[in-house]
Design an enzyme around this catalytic site. Structure first.
Site: not given
Length: 214
Positions: A57-59
Site C-alpha cells: 500500500i502506498s505511503q
C-alpha cells in the site's frame, strides 16, 4: 506509534500538503481498512506497507501529493490505473464525482473490491484488466492517475483524456520521474516533471514493448 493526527499534521501538512480537500480526504479515509492485521500498529506511518505477495500500500504522503497535483474537482470523472488494495481510489473518490479503477493482478482486484466495500463509498467502480488500454467505455476522463510506472505513457490513456484534462504518472524503469501531462488539444500536451519517484513497473502490454505515444 503514529496516529492519524500525526499523519495529517507532520507527514502531510509538515511536508507541504496544503489543499483542504485533500487533507480532509486523507483524514476521512480509514487506512486501517486497507492494511493487513499484522501491520495495524504501523497504519499511519509514512511508508509503504506489505499487503501480501510482494505488493504494498502506498505511503500516505505520495497519495496526498498526487491527489493535490491533479487539482481534482467534485464534478469530475477519474480513471486510476493500478487499483492495488484500493486505498488510493478511496482517497480520490472523496474529491471527485466518480472513480473508475483497473487492476491487472486478479487477486489484488478482488482484495480491492473487498476493502472498498468496507468503506461504503458508492462512487468507485473497479475491474480486473490491463490498464494500458484504459477504460474506453467510460472515456473521456477529466483526470487519469497511474500508480505503476510504464516506460512511457501509453497512447490509449492519452486518447481517453478530455481536452483540458490532466494525467499523472510515474514514468521510467530504473530512473523514474513523476510526470504531469495537460491535454491542450486533440493530440497536444504540455508536460511537467514533478519529482523522482519509485513505483512498481507497469506490467501487461506496457511490459511487452507496446507502442507508446510521446
Amino acid at each position: 506509534m503514529s496516529t492519524k493526527k500525526d499523519m495529517i499534521e507532520f507527514q502531510l501538512k509538515g511536508r507541504g500538503i496544503s489543499d483542504a480537500g485533500v487533507l480532509q480526504a486523507m483524514e476521512e479515509v480509514d487506512r486501517s481498512l486497507f492494511v493487513p492485521d499484522e501491520y495495524q500498529d504501523k497504519v499511519y506511518e509514512d511508508r509503504p506497507l506489505p499487503i501480501g505477495k510482494d505488493q504494498t500500500i502506498s505511503q500516505p504522503y505520495i497519495v496526498a501529493y498526487m491527489a493535490e497535483q491533479l487539482h481534482l474537482q467534485k464534478d469530475e470523472k477519474v480513471l486510476e490505473v493500478g487499483t492495488g488494495c484500493g486505498y488510493n481510489a478511496a482517497v480520490v473518490s472523496r474529491l471527485v464525482n466518480k472513480v473508475y479503477s483497473v487492476e491487472i493482478i486478479e487477486w489484488l482486484a478482488d482484495l480491492a473490491k473487498e476493502n472498498l466495500a468496507k468503506t461504503n463509498y458508492d462512487n468507485i467502480t473497479t475491474k480486473h484488466g490491463d490498464g494500458y488500454s484504459g477504460w474506453k467505455e467510460e472515456a473521456p476522463f477529466d483526470a487519469i492517475l497511474l500508480t505503476a510506472a510504464p516506460p512511457s505513457i501509453p497512447k490509449p490513456l492519452k486518447d481517453q483524456l478530455k481536452i483540458g484534462g490532466r494525467l499523472l504518472a510515474p514514468v521510467g524503469r530504473l530512473n523514474q520521474k513523476l510526470v504531469l501531462l495537460y491535454k491542450t488539444g486533440e493530440d497536444e500536451f504540455e508536460e511537467k516533471t514533478l519529482l523522482p519517484v519509485r513505483f512498481v513497473p507497469m506490467t501487461g502490454r506496457a511490459d511487452k514493448g507496446g507502442s507508446y505515444g510521446k
